[in-house]
Enzyme design. Structure first.
Site, PDB file in Angstrom:
ATOM      1  N   GLU A  48     -15.547  32.994 -13.021  1.00  0.00           N
ATOM      2  CA  GLU A  48     -15.097  31.881 -11.969  1.00  0.00           C
ATOM      3  C   GLU A  48     -15.173  30.482 -12.715  1.00  0.00           C
ATOM      4  OE1 GLU A  48     -18.281  31.515  -9.069  1.00  0.00           O
ATOM      5  OE2 GLU A  48     -17.298  32.943  -7.833  1.00  0.00           O
ATOM      6  N   SER A  77     -19.629  31.270  -6.691  1.00  0.00           N
ATOM      7  CA  SER A  77     -19.568  30.040  -6.175  1.00  0.00           C
ATOM      8  C   SER A  77     -18.664  30.107  -5.061  1.00  0.00           C
ATOM      9  CB  SER A  77     -18.626  28.872  -7.145  1.00  0.00           C
ATOM     10  OG  SER A  77     -19.480  28.765  -8.290  1.00  0.00           O
ATOM     11  N   CYS A  78     -17.628  31.362  -4.866  1.00  0.00           N
ATOM     12  CA  CYS A  78     -16.783  31.490  -4.076  1.00  0.00           C
ATOM     13  C   CYS A  78     -17.487  31.712  -2.451  1.00  0.00           C
ATOM     14  CB  CYS A  78     -15.848  32.795  -4.222  1.00  0.00           C
ATOM     15  SG  CYS A  78     -14.694  32.455  -5.623  1.00  0.00           S
ATOM     16  N   VAL A  79     -16.741  31.409  -1.579  1.00  0.00           N
ATOM     17  CA  VAL A  79     -17.266  32.080  -0.192  1.00  0.00           C
ATOM     18  C   VAL A  79     -16.348  33.178   0.372  1.00  0.00           C
ATOM     19  CG1 VAL A  79     -17.416  31.196   2.037  1.00  0.00           C
ATOM     20  CG2 VAL A  79     -18.504  29.842   0.323  1.00  0.00           C
ATOM     21  N   GLY A 128     -21.101  30.745  -2.141  1.00  0.00           N
ATOM     22  CA  GLY A 128     -21.417  29.407  -2.460  1.00  0.00           C
ATOM     23  C   GLY A 128     -22.532  29.174  -3.185  1.00  0.00           C
TER      24      GLY A 128
END
Lengths: 186, 129
Positions: free
Chosen positions: A168, A36-38, A102
């Site tokens: 996450e 999910s991180c960018v 993302g």
């Protein structure tokens, strides 16, 4: 001359969540794994300096009194990277960006990955930093390799995303990054 | 108890996004009179046009940083009484000490919360109505 002497040894530096790294060293490759991180990879080609950050916006939906908390955190994460590049000799006016990550990793949470991607795109657009490449969204975790000196980036899907998901999920639960420091002077 | 409408704020940050976020946070506190600037030099130009009684300024900016702006503001009789809140990064303990020496009224560590900005402004102005 042996093969080892002809090929410069690539030094790999992992950029974890909440971190950033900036360099002009042509032998350095930055790597990270994103669900999910960018990760934003910014670079000033003229100065030959660039770097990568890796952020996960906190979930501000539960805090109706402060809906902008996530954006403030994201803006700060971007500011740290931009300021590090400026300190290393880069110029904001000639920076370009590649952004990754993302992904929608969880069905049982809001689309955190989507929100992270939307934030990154909006931030860069508002700040006038062109996005020259991106790989955002989807359902797969990504492994990123980035060479700041040349701007080359490699993106690969991570087949076994369970470890990324578990990590996450824990960080989303624990994410409370908007805190004040304490220096008692005033 | 001062009214939020009495605040005339100047927001100084080289990031448009951060300026917009501070602006929206002040708006939530009832402050309506706000201008902004992208660095210390631009801030001094804005102050020359019209004074402000609250300056919220980032430290790390091109052309003139937050400390340079603070020193210039305190050296000018027309602006020296303005409340000055310095925005800093988490690791800038030394900077906070220098800002205090140069006459900052308070400081705020990024990424800040709505409550922490409100608290800092109220520590300077008193509780707002």
């Amino acid at each position: 001359m042996s093969l080892a002497e002809r090929q410069p040894a690539t030094r790999r530096i992992h950029v974890g969540q909440g971190e950033n790294h900036v360099t002009s060293d042509p032998d350095v490759m930055l790597s990270t794994i994103l669900g999910s991180c960018v990760a934003a990879c910014l670079r000033d080609e003229r100065a030959g300096v660039g770097g990568m950050n890796h952020f996960l916006l906190p979930d501000s939906v539960g805090n109706s009194n402060d809906p902008a908390a996530a954006a403030r955190y994201g803006a700060y994460a971007m500011e740290l990277l931009i300021n590090s590049i400026l300190r290393a000799g880069g110029r904001r006016e000639t920076m370009t960006a590649k952004i990754f990550g993302g992904a929608r990793m969880f069905d049982d949470l809001q689309n955190i990955g989507g929100n992270n991607a939307i934030f990154a795109e909006r931030f860069l657009r508002d700040e006038g930093i062109p996005i020259i490449a991106s790989s955002l969204g989807g359902r797969s975790a990504r492994r990123i390799h980035y060479w700041p000196a040349t701007g080359k980036a490699l993106v690969r899907a991570v087949e076994d995303a369970d470890a990324v998901k578990a990590s996450e999920r824990k960080r989303v639960r624990e994410a409370t990054p908007v805190v004040d420091g304490a220096v008692e002077l005033f | 108890m001062p009214a939020a409408s009495a605040i005339n704020a100047l927001i100084v940050d080289d990031q448009l996004t951060m300026r917009a976020l501070i602006r929206s946070t002040l708006q939530q506190m009832g402050v309506t009179n706000m201008r902004d600037a992208g660095d210390g030099e631009e801030a001094l130009a804005r102050l020359a046009e019209r004074p402000a009684n609250l300056i919220i300024s980032d430290y790390n900016m091109p052309n003139m940083d937050g400390l340079g702006l603070l020193r210039a503001v305190r050296a000018n009789p027309d602006t020296r009484k303005a409340a000055f809140i310095m925005l800093t990064g988490r690791a800038d303990k030394e900077l906070v000490q220098r800002a205090a020496q140069f006459g900052a009224n308070n400081y705020l560590v990024k990424p800040f919360t709505l409550m922490s900005l409100k608290e800092k402004v109220e520590q300077v102005f008193g509780a707002l109505t």
